[in-house]
Design an enzyme around this catalytic site. Structure first.
Site, PDB file in Angstrom:
ATOM      1  N   CYS A   1       0.861  -1.180   0.000  1.00 51.21           N
ATOM      2  CA  CYS A   1       0.000   0.000   0.000  1.00 51.21           C
ATOM      3  C   CYS A   1       0.898   1.230   0.000  1.00 51.21           C
ATOM      4  O   CYS A   1       2.042   1.162  -0.456  1.00 51.21           O
ATOM      5  CB  CYS A   1      -0.943  -0.038   1.203  1.00 51.21           C
ATOM      6  SG  CYS A   1      -2.357   1.075   1.029  1.00 51.21           S
ATOM      7  N   ALA A   2       0.421   2.324   0.537  1.00 49.04           N
ATOM      8  CA  ALA A   2       1.175   3.575   0.522  1.00 49.04           C
ATOM      9  C   ALA A   2       2.441   3.498   1.371  1.00 49.04           C
ATOM     10  O   ALA A   2       3.481   3.999   0.984  1.00 49.04           O
ATOM     11  CB  ALA A   2       0.291   4.720   0.993  1.00 49.04           C
TER      12      ALA A   2
END
Length: 144
Positions: free
Chosen positions: A89-90
């Site tokens: 993810c981020a």
């Protein structure tokens, strides 16, 4: 008086070995993903679980985009049950990869998290793949 580090004793070596070995069954890091790609040894599916806009702004080369909310049995029907998924993810501030890993494991797939996500990838000095129209926008944002 012991230091703050020693205030809580370290685990016995046998327990530490089990703990750290077990962690490696759940995670991989950006460098391992990069080096596997460079060596042509990609025996996993790299999945960016952020939304499409964040993916377009910048993603790890070779990743496909499957937002976490779209990880379903129907959507993954083309993948054999022994497909290893590596999700990210981020970055460490986002739990989208953890949520995706839970979904994949519940569906019966082996899964690892690429720790650090996009933030970790950039911290290692690796480049992102970026859509030409998105090159000037912030790549890390998570809309998952």
């Amino acid at each position: 008086m012991p230091s703050l580090v020693r205030e809580i004793p370290a685990a016995p070596s046998a327990i530490a070995l089990m703990h750290f070995s077990n962690r490696l069954t759940f995670e991989t890091d950006c460098s391992d993903v990069f080096n596997s790609q460079e060596a042509g040894e990609v025996d996993f599916v790299l999945v960016d679980v952020r939304g499409p806009l964040a993916f377009e702004r910048g993603h790890v080369p070779g990743a496909i985009n499957i937002p976490g909310r779209l990880l379903t049995a129907e959507g993954l029907a083309d993948y054999s049950k022994n497909t290893l998924f590596v999700v990210y993810c981020a970055g460490p501030h986002c739990n989208g990869a953890n949520k995706a890993a839970v979904k994949l494991a519940a569906l019966g797939y082996p899964v690892k998290e690429m720790i650090g996500g996009v933030t970790g990838w950039l911290d290692e000095g690796f480049e992102l793949s970026v859509a030409a129209s998105q090159a000037a926008t912030h790549p890390i944002a998570c809309d998952c």
